[in-house]
Scaffold this motif. Structure first.
Motif, PDB file in Angstrom:
ATOM      1  N   HIS A  63       0.661  -1.376  -0.309  1.00 28.14           N
ATOM      2  CA  HIS A  63       0.074  -0.174  -0.020  1.00 28.14           C
ATOM      3  C   HIS A  63       0.609   1.047  -0.002  1.00 28.14           C
ATOM      4  O   HIS A  63       0.873   2.187   1.019  1.00 28.14           O
ATOM      5  N   CYS A  64       1.923   1.795  -0.846  1.00 28.30           N
ATOM      6  CA  CYS A  64       2.830   2.912  -1.038  1.00 28.30           C
ATOM      7  C   CYS A  64       2.117   3.684  -2.054  1.00 28.30           C
ATOM      8  O   CYS A  64       2.973   4.674  -2.031  1.00 28.30           O
ATOM      9  N   ASP A  90       5.418   5.987  -1.775  1.00 31.19           N
ATOM     10  CA  ASP A  90       5.888   6.224  -0.139  1.00 31.19           C
ATOM     11  C   ASP A  90       7.032   5.468  -0.491  1.00 31.19           C
ATOM     12  O   ASP A  90       6.883   4.267   0.126  1.00 31.19           O
ATOM     13  N   ASP A  91       7.771   5.939  -0.420  1.00 28.54           N
ATOM     14  CA  ASP A  91       9.050   4.746  -0.481  1.00 28.54           C
ATOM     15  C   ASP A  91       9.332   4.596   0.767  1.00 28.54           C
ATOM     16  O   ASP A  91      10.287   3.015   0.446  1.00 28.54           O
ATOM     17  N   SER A  92       9.548   4.487   1.804  1.00 30.18           N
ATOM     18  CA  SER A  92       9.395   4.029   3.322  1.00 30.18           C
ATOM     19  C   SER A  92       8.791   2.715   3.521  1.00 30.18           C
ATOM     20  O   SER A  92       8.735   1.615   4.103  1.00 30.18           O
ATOM     21  N   ARG A  93       7.832   2.301   2.845  1.00 24.39           N
ATOM     22  CA  ARG A  93       7.133   0.917   2.192  1.00 24.39           C
ATOM     23  C   ARG A  93       7.359   0.690   0.903  1.00 24.39           C
ATOM     24  O   ARG A  93       6.576  -0.782   1.273  1.00 24.39           O
ATOM     25  N   CYS A  94       7.693   0.878   0.241  1.00 22.07           N
ATOM     26  CA  CYS A  94       8.300  -0.008  -1.079  1.00 22.07           C
ATOM     27  C   CYS A  94       9.022  -1.345  -0.989  1.00 22.07           C
ATOM     28  O   CYS A  94       9.994  -0.500  -0.105  1.00 22.07           O
ATOM     29  N   ASP A 135      -2.578  13.012   1.952  1.00 22.78           N
ATOM     30  CA  ASP A 135      -2.022  12.572   3.217  1.00 22.78           C
ATOM     31  C   ASP A 135      -1.615  10.733   2.602  1.00 22.78           C
ATOM     32  O   ASP A 135      -1.716  10.183   2.751  1.00 22.78           O
ATOM     33  N   PRO A 136       0.305  10.692   3.263  1.00 26.09           N
ATOM     34  CA  PRO A 136       0.530   9.980   3.456  1.00 26.09           C
ATOM     35  C   PRO A 136       0.225   9.034   4.405  1.00 26.09           C
ATOM     36  O   PRO A 136       0.771   8.385   4.890  1.00 26.09           O
TER      37      PRO A 136
END
Length: 184
Positions: A63-64, A90-94, A135-136
């Protein structure tokens, strides 16, 4: 009996030998090595080609990707089509699985060669594209298509009134509509 300073002289000999040879170590920020041909870097999206089909958002296991869309008549045809006004990756989730790249029908999302990402806050790793920021922090939930419920009761009773209504609806519309006109 070992002689004093023999180890030091041996070590200095090795140092002098490598001092004048070709350097092997490269300093990282100044010298970047070539990436492999199939390397996957950070994702980016071409908003001009995006058709807001939401397939990348649906297929992403982490869900990035978040997309905010609205319907616009941008081609002047009179029929509004989905348009992506906000797009977040969202690169923190990818996890760079590339499923979103494979599923995109217009190839608007793709990997770049850039792979160095750092930030002090996790929310800074969410990159915004498009007109309106998304909104991320909200976990994206793509809309699902509702399937009609089929049951034994509705199967026999439900179809008959539909056909009857549809037949009545057709008779009501047909006198008002002229052939060749579209009901807008």
């Amino acid at each position: 009996m070992p002689q004093l300073g023999q180890g030091t002289l041996k070590g200095m000999g090795i140092t002098i030998k490598h001092l004048f040879s070709k350097k092997i170590t490269r300093q990282y920020p100044e010298y970047k090595r070539d990436l492999p041909e199939r390397a996957r870097g950070m994702l980016t999206v071409d908003m001009d080609r995006c058709i807001a089909c939401l397939q990348c958002m649906r297929v992403c296991p982490d869900h990035c990707i978040s997309i905010e869309q609205e319907k616009r008549d941008f081609d002047g045809s009179g029929k509004p089509k989905p348009y992506a006004i906000g797009f977040v990756i969202d690169d923190s989730r990818c996890m760079y699985c590339s499923l979103c790249v494979e599923v995109c029908p217009v190839n608007c999302i793709y990997h770049t060669e850039e792979f160095e990402v750092q930030a002090y806050n996790r929310l800074e790793l969410a990159r915004q594209f498009g007109e309106r920021p998304v909104d991320p922090t909200i976990d994206p939930q793509p809309p699902t298509k509702k399937k009609p419920k089929k049951s034994a009761k509705d199967g026999a009773k439900g179809e008959k009134p539909k056909g009857k209504k549809a037949a009545e609806g057709d008779t009501e519309k047909s006198p008002e509509e002229k052939p060749g006109e579209d009901a807008a």
